[in-house]
Design a protein around this motif. Structure first.
Motif, short mmCIF file in Angstrom:
data_model
loop_
_atom_site.label_atom_id
_atom_site.label_comp_id
_atom_site.label_asym_id
_atom_site.label_seq_id
_atom_site.Cartn_x
_atom_site.Cartn_y
_atom_site.Cartn_z
N GLY A 45 0.81 -1.22 0.00
CA GLY A 45 0.00 0.00 0.00
C GLY A 45 0.84 1.26 0.00
O GLY A 45 0.51 2.25 -0.66
N TYR A 70 -4.62 6.74 5.97
CA TYR A 70 -4.45 5.43 6.58
C TYR A 70 -3.67 5.50 7.89
O TYR A 70 -3.82 4.63 8.74
CB TYR A 70 -3.88 4.38 5.61
N GLY A 101 -7.85 -4.33 8.21
CA GLY A 101 -6.93 -3.93 7.14
C GLY A 101 -7.25 -4.60 5.83
O GLY A 101 -7.14 -3.99 4.75
N GLY A 104 -10.29 -2.91 4.31
CA GLY A 104 -9.91 -1.63 3.73
C GLY A 104 -9.22 -1.79 2.39
O GLY A 104 -9.46 -1.02 1.45
N SER A 105 -8.36 -2.80 2.27
CA SER A 105 -7.69 -3.06 1.00
C SER A 105 -8.69 -3.38 -0.10
O SER A 105 -8.57 -2.89 -1.24
CB SER A 105 -6.71 -4.24 1.16
N VAL A 108 -10.29 -0.23 -1.31
CA VAL A 108 -9.44 0.56 -2.22
C VAL A 108 -9.55 0.04 -3.64
O VAL A 108 -9.66 0.81 -4.60
CB VAL A 108 -7.98 0.54 -1.75
N LEU A 124 -9.08 3.80 2.50
CA LEU A 124 -7.71 3.99 3.01
C LEU A 124 -7.71 4.21 4.52
O LEU A 124 -6.79 3.78 5.22
CB LEU A 124 -7.06 5.19 2.31
N TYR A 127 -8.07 0.81 5.87
CA TYR A 127 -6.82 0.10 5.57
C TYR A 127 -5.76 0.38 6.63
O TYR A 127 -4.91 -0.46 6.94
CB TYR A 127 -6.33 0.54 4.19
N PHE A 191 -2.95 -3.51 -3.86
CA PHE A 191 -3.92 -3.63 -2.78
C PHE A 191 -4.62 -4.99 -2.81
O PHE A 191 -5.20 -5.41 -1.80
CB PHE A 191 -4.92 -2.49 -2.83
N GLY A 195 -4.75 -7.00 0.70
CA GLY A 195 -5.95 -7.62 1.27
C GLY A 195 -5.74 -9.09 1.58
O GLY A 195 -6.14 -9.58 2.65
N TYR A 198 -3.16 -9.37 4.63
CA TYR A 198 -3.76 -9.02 5.92
C TYR A 198 -4.78 -10.07 6.37
O TYR A 198 -4.86 -10.43 7.54
CB TYR A 198 -4.42 -7.65 5.84
#
Length: 425
Positions: A45, A70, A101, A104-105, A108, A124, A127, A191, A195, A198
Motif C-alpha cells: 500500500g 491510513y 486492514g 480496507g484493502s 481501495v 484507506l 486500511y 492492494f 488484502g 492481511y
C-alpha cells in the motif's frame, strides 16, 4: 531505584527462564509468520498509495492524503486494538485489526474500479488498521520476555516484517499486470496483495496464537510474590516522565519518516522513474525499517534506550540531507537515503517501545500501549498530509532537510540522567 528492583525481581520470580519457555518460542514463531504477511500488506500500500491518489485526483498537492488517511485510521485502530487486547488478550485484538486492514484493502480496489475518490479515502482510512496492528504486534513479542531481553524479543517480531516488506513493493509491477488482466486499474493491483496478506495474517493469529502472551504474562505475574513497598509519588513521576519520553521519540521519528517516505515515489515519478524503481527504493527502505531490529534490540539491551534514541535523531538528519542532495536520476543514492530513513526510524521505535514496555505495569500495559500508538499514528497522519503540501509549495529537498532537522530535536528531550528504561536511577 527500589521500585525498579522490586518490579524486576517480581517478574523474574514469576518467569525465571521466560526466554527459554516453549510458550514464548511458539508465540514468537506465530508472530513472526503473521508479521511476514502483514509486512507485505503494509509495504504494498505504501508503494502506490500516493500514486493512486495522484492519478485519481490529478494533482500532486493531495498526493500525501492517502498516507494521512491510513495513518489517521491507524490511530483509531490503535485505540480499538489496545482496548480489545487489554480486555480479551492479544490474539483477538491483533486478529481483528488485520481483518479490518483486509477489508480496507478490498475497498481501495473497489474504489479504483468505480473511480470513486470518496470511497478511496474511506477505504484507506480502514486500511490503516493493518498498519496499527502491524506495530502493536511488537508488544506481544515482549509480554513474556524478561526485562534484560525485551529489546531483543520485540526486535524478533519487528524483523519479520522485513521479509514481507521486501516482497510487497517488488510485487507492485507484477500485481499491476495482474490487475490489468482482471480489468482493474493498474495502481490498485498491490492492494489485492495487501488484502490477501492481511486476511491471512488474521487467520494465522486467530487460530495459532495460543497461549495468549498477555493473558499468560498476567497469570505468571499474579503468582509472583507481592512487592513489599508501594510506588511513591517520586516513582510515579519518573514512570510518567519515561512514558512521555518514549512517546516523544516514537512520535518524532514516525512523523519525519512518513513525510519523506510518502513523497519519495512521487518525486521519483516526476523525474521519469516507474513503479519498479520506486518499488525497489521503498523495499530497501522497509528492509532498513525492520531488518536491523535484532541488532538494535541488542544495542538497546547493552547501551540503553537513551543512547539509541539519540542515534535515531542523528541518523534521520543524515537521511534527510542525503535525500535532498541526491540527484533525482540516481536511484542508488535515493535508496541509500531511504535506507538511512528506515534505520533512524528503527532506532527510535525499538528504543521508545522498550521504554514503554519496561515502564508500564501489566495491569494497564495494552491500553497504554494503544494510546501511545495513537500519538504515533497521528504523527504519521500529520507527516503524510503535510508532505504533499510542503513539497508542492517548496520542494522535495526542503521537505527532506526540514524533516531531518526536526528529528534531531529528540536530543533536546533526553533526560539528564537515565538507565536503559529511560528512568532515573
Amino acid at each position: 531505584m527500589s521500585r525498579k528492583i522490586l518490579m524486576t525481581t517480581s517478574f523474574s520470580a514469576a518467569t525465571p527462564s521466560t526466554q527459554d519457555n516453549p510458550s514464548q518460542r511458539r508465540i514468537l514463531t506465530v508472530l513472526f509468520l503473521s508479521q511476514i504477511l502483514s509486512g507485505a500488506g503494509l509495504a504494498a500500500g505504501i508503494t502506490v498509495g500516493a500514486l493512486l491518489a495522484q492519478d485519481m485526483l490529478g494533482t500532486t498537492g493531495l498526493a500525501g492524503l492517502p498516507s494521512a488517511l491510513y495513518t489517521a485510521g491507524s490511530a483509531i485502530a490503535a485505540v480499538a486494538v489496545g482496548r480489545l487486547s487489554q480486555s480479551r488478550g492479544r490474539r483477538p485484538g491483533l486478529a481483528a485489526g488485520y481483518l479490518a486492514g483486509a477489508l480496507g484493502s478490498a475497498g481501495v480496489v473497489l474504489a479504483a474500479v468505480i473511480d470513486s475518490p470518496v470511497l478511496l479515502f474511506a477505504a484507506l482510512f480502514v486500511y490503516g488498521a493493518g498498519t496499527a496492528t502491524n506495530l502493536q504486534a511488537r508488544y506481544a513479542g515482549a509480554d513474556l520476555a524478561t526485562p534484560a531481553r525485551r529489546g531483543r524479543a520485540l526486535s524478533t517480531v519487528l524483523v519479520a516484517t522485513t521479509l514481507g516488506g521486501l516482497v510487497g513493493p517488488n510485487l507492485a509491477s507484477p500485481m499491476g499486470a495482474l490487475a490489468d488482466g482482471l480489468g482493474i486499474p493498474h495502481l490498485a493491483g498491490p492492494f489485492l496483495l495487501a488484502g490477501t496478506a492481511y486476511g491471512t495474517a488474521a487467520l494465522v493469529l486467530a487460530f495459532w496464537l495460543r497461549p495468549d502472551p498477555l493473558l499468560l504474562a498476567r497469570e505468571l505475574a499474579g503468582s509472583a510474590p507481592a512487592p513489599t513497598a508501594a510506588a511513591g509519588p517520586a516513582s510515579r513521576a519518573r514512570r510518567s516522565g519515561s512514558v512521555r519520553f518514549g512517546a516523544v521519540v516514537m512520535v518524532l521519528t514516525q512523523l519525519v519518516m512518513v513525510a519523506i517516505m510518502t513523497m519519495t515515489p512521487v518525486h521519483m515519478q516526476h523525474h521519469g522513474h516507474g513503479t519498479a524503481a520506486s518499488g525497489l527504493v521503498i523495499a530497501i527502505h522497509v528492509a532498513a525499517m525492520y531488518l536491523p531490529s535484532p541488532v538494535t534490540g541488542m544495542l538497546v539491551d547493552r547501551f540503553g534506550t537513551l543512547a539509541i534514541a539519540a542515534s535515531s535523531g542523528v541518523t534521520l538528519l543524515a537521511a534527510g540531507i542525503l535525500a535532498a542532495v541526491a540527484p533525482a536520476e540516481s536511484v542508488p543514492l535515493l535508496a541509500l537515503a531511504l535506507a538511512l530513513l528506515g534505520l533512524g526510524w528503527n532506532f527510535g521505535l525499538v528504543a521508545g517501545t522498550t521504554i514503554i514496555t519496561d515502564t508500564v505495569p501489566l495491569a494497564s500495559r495494552a491500553k497504554t500501549q494503544g494510546l501511545v500508538d495513537v500519538s504515533i499514528a497521528i504523527a504519521g497522519a500529520t507527516g503524510g498530509l503535510a508532505s504533499g503540501i510542503v513539497t508542492a509549495a517548496t520542494s522535495y529537498a526542503f521537505l527532506a532537510v526540514s524533516g531531518g532537522v526536526l528529528a534531531l530535536t529528540i536530543v533536546f528531550f533526553l533526560p539528564a540522567k537515565g538507565n536503559r528504561k529511560g528512568t532515573s536511577e
